[in-house]
Write a protein that holds these residues in place. Structure first.
Motif: not given
Length: 92
Positions: A10-29
């Motif tokens: 269950q926790s594995g299916s809701s994990r965020i990927t490194d690519e998603q984190i990178s995309d979110l950080v880019s949007k935040l920037q």
């Protein structure tokens, strides 16, 4: 043991990927005023997060300052004037 596996799945299916984190950080920037000045330069995620925290703190200070100024304005204003009516309408 099976409950442990099901929780892991269950926790594995809701994990965020490194690519998603990178995309979110880019949007935040992109939302940070200082980052816009740098253009497309690559900035470490930790730096983006530090700048975000600093920016949020400065926004909090600005809100506090504006609230204080508004309180002072309201305290010294004749609340029956047209100016007071405008201020009341903005606050509601």
């Amino acid at each position: 043991m099976s409950s442990r596996r099901s929780r892991s799945r269950q926790s594995g299916s809701s994990r965020i990927t490194d690519e998603q984190i990178s995309d979110l950080v880019s949007k935040l920037q992109d939302l940070l005023p200082e980052a816009r000045l740098r253009g497309n330069d690559r900035v470490p995620s930790s730096r983006v997060l530090q700048e975000t925290c600093s920016y949020i703190r400065s926004l909090h200070r600005e809100v506090d300052d504006l609230s204080e100024r508004l309180s002072e304005l309201l305290a010294t204003s004749d609340m029956s004037t047209a100016q007071a009516a405008v201020i009341r309408s903005l606050l509601m």
